[in-house]
Design a protein around this motif. Structure first.
Motif, PDB file in Angstrom:
ATOM      1  N   THR A 291       0.657  -1.390   0.075  1.00 40.82           N
ATOM      2  CA  THR A 291       0.077  -0.042  -0.071  1.00 40.82           C
ATOM      3  C   THR A 291       0.988   0.967   0.165  1.00 40.82           C
ATOM      4  N   GLY A 292       2.157   1.151   0.047  1.00 42.63           N
ATOM      5  CA  GLY A 292       2.966   2.233  -0.177  1.00 42.63           C
ATOM      6  C   GLY A 292       3.682   2.711   1.123  1.00 42.63           C
TER       7      GLY A 292
ATOM      8  N   THR B 170      -1.741  -3.408  -4.265  1.00 40.05           N
ATOM      9  CA  THR B 170      -1.047  -2.458  -5.241  1.00 40.05           C
ATOM     10  C   THR B 170      -2.216  -2.235  -6.331  1.00 40.05           C
TER      11      THR B 170
ATOM     12  N   MET C 282      -4.976   0.145  -4.936  1.00 36.85           N
ATOM     13  CA  MET C 282      -4.518   1.523  -4.444  1.00 36.85           C
ATOM     14  C   MET C 282      -4.638   2.601  -5.365  1.00 36.85           C
TER      15      MET C 282
ATOM     16  N   PHE D 278      -2.656   5.599  -5.969  1.00 35.20           N
ATOM     17  CA  PHE D 278      -1.433   6.173  -5.593  1.00 35.20           C
ATOM     18  C   PHE D 278      -1.273   7.570  -5.991  1.00 35.20           C
TER      19      PHE D 278
ATOM     20  N   LEU E 174      -2.198   9.280  -2.845  1.00 32.46           N
ATOM     21  CA  LEU E 174      -1.545   8.993  -1.843  1.00 32.46           C
ATOM     22  C   LEU E 174      -0.246   9.920  -2.286  1.00 32.46           C
ATOM     23  N   ASN E 175       0.182  10.116  -3.472  1.00 31.31           N
ATOM     24  CA  ASN E 175       1.465  10.825  -3.595  1.00 31.31           C
ATOM     25  C   ASN E 175       1.095  12.289  -3.246  1.00 31.31           C
TER      26      ASN E 175
END
Length: 361
Positions: free
Chosen positions: A42-43, A337, A340, A342, A345-346
């Motif tokens: 999940t990062g 992944t 998600m 991302f 999130l980023n």
């Protein structure tokens, strides 16, 4: 130029996973601890790497805590100058807040996943998770057998060690190398694993030694019969004399120090043995045999050689099973992944770094 320190706070040992995560931060003193929750893939590690990179780009020292099940991943990152710490708070090193909000805050990466996609793969997720656990349990059994043989050979040699002579040496060493700092408080002893038994083999962080020490003394002790006595006594005495000490336990015997670092003195003492090799050049070598009072190394050579060889073979089998466990973990990561977001999130990570790093430098 900023320093980047790497170590482990968790280790694969003969008794299973051994955690030192209780030493990550002090909830009664620190107040900028972020506990990251989320599934594999999940990062969590990538998020912490971005924070570490931003801190280093701002010329701040960092300490990266690597994962013993995947040394390329991070379990935690610390930026001491900012009093900032982030950590993966999921199993096998679960972290829960002691003073929620006042000291610790939780970052929930679950807010960025599509739960419906994960629900669809629930049975597969369970199956792969169980397979991963089985590989880890099998790995521990081999490591346990290796540990038993290693302990047997250590005891054979230790029976002939002159402990009084070793302790006297440690006292003289400290009087010369780490004399008491007048008026200083007792130094802190922090524990870190400098090496680890991982899916990539036995990993040793040479870069941490070179970052913290310009002088490196090797304790040549193939069977670990003397080095534990010396490192324990030197660490305790140096601490009493006012120096902070980083004490590094042995993954095969985590209740015993294997290496120590004294940053204020830019000094490291590393145990030298065939089970882990270091590319760090030594300024001096201290041989365990000077503290051994009998001919045990010669008289029991065959038994001791057999023990080393057998323990090494069992450890190799354990590492192979850790490698298989990592492959199943990689499959787990792929499921998460795919679920998600991302991009979101980023954006969250960039805002966090602006607030916690750039605005505080």
């Amino acid at each position: 130029m900023s320093k980047q320190i790497k170590s482990f706070l968790g280790a694969n040992t003969p008794n299973g996973f051994h955690s030192l995560f209780g030493e990550l931060y002090n909830p009664y003193r620190d107040s900028r601890m972020y506990i990251i929750k989320g599934g594999p893939g999940t990062g969590k590690s990538s998020f912490m790497k971005k924070v570490a990179a931003a801190a280093e780009a701002s010329d701040l020292d960092t300490e990266r805590i690597c994962c013993s099940s995947d040394p390329e991943s991070l379990d935690a990152v610390m930026v001491p100058e900012l009093g900032l710490c982030l950590a993966d708070g999921t199993a096998p090193h679960v972290i829960e807040p002691v003073f929620p909000g006042a000291c610790e805050n939780i970052i929930n990466l679950g807010q960025f996943w599509d739960k419906e996609k994960l629900f669809e793969k629930a049975d597969l997720l369970r199956s792969v998770s169980i397979e991963n656990s089985i590989f880890h349990r099998r790995s521990t059994k081999y490591l346990s057998a290796a540990g038993a043989i290693t302990e047997d050979t250590r005891r054979i040699v230790q029976a002939s060690v002159d402990e009084a002579k070793a302790e006297s040496f440690a006292q003289r060493f400290c009087a010369r190398e780490a004399p008491r700092i007048k008026g200083a408080d007792i130094g802190k002893i922090s524990r870190r694993f400098l090496s680890g038994i991982t899916p990539d083999g036995i990993v040793f962080f040479d870069s941490t030694v070179t970052a913290l020490a310009s002088r490196v003394i090797g304790l040549v002790d193939e069977y670990g019969a003397v080095s534990g006595i010396l490192t324990e006594r030197i660490a305790q005495t140096a601490s009493k004399n006012g120096y902070d000490v980083i004490a590094c336990p042995c993954p095969m015997k985590p209740d015993e120090f294997e290496h120590i670092l004294i940053p204020k003195l830019s000094l490291a003492l590393l145990t030298v043995k065939s089970s882990h090799t270091s590319g760090v050049p030594f300024d001096r070598l201290i041989h365990a045999r000077r503290f051994i009072t009998s001919n045990v190394l010669k008289d029991r050579k065959n038994r001791l050689t057999f023990g080393l060889k057998t323990a090494a073979e069992l450890t190799d089998e354990s590492i192979e099973l850790l490698s298989k466990a990592k492959k199943t973990h990689d499959r787990l990561e792929s499921f998460y992944t795919e679920a998600m977001d991302f991009g979101a999130l980023n954006i969250f990570a960039e805002d966090f770094i602006d607030r916690e790093i750039y605005m505080r430098v």
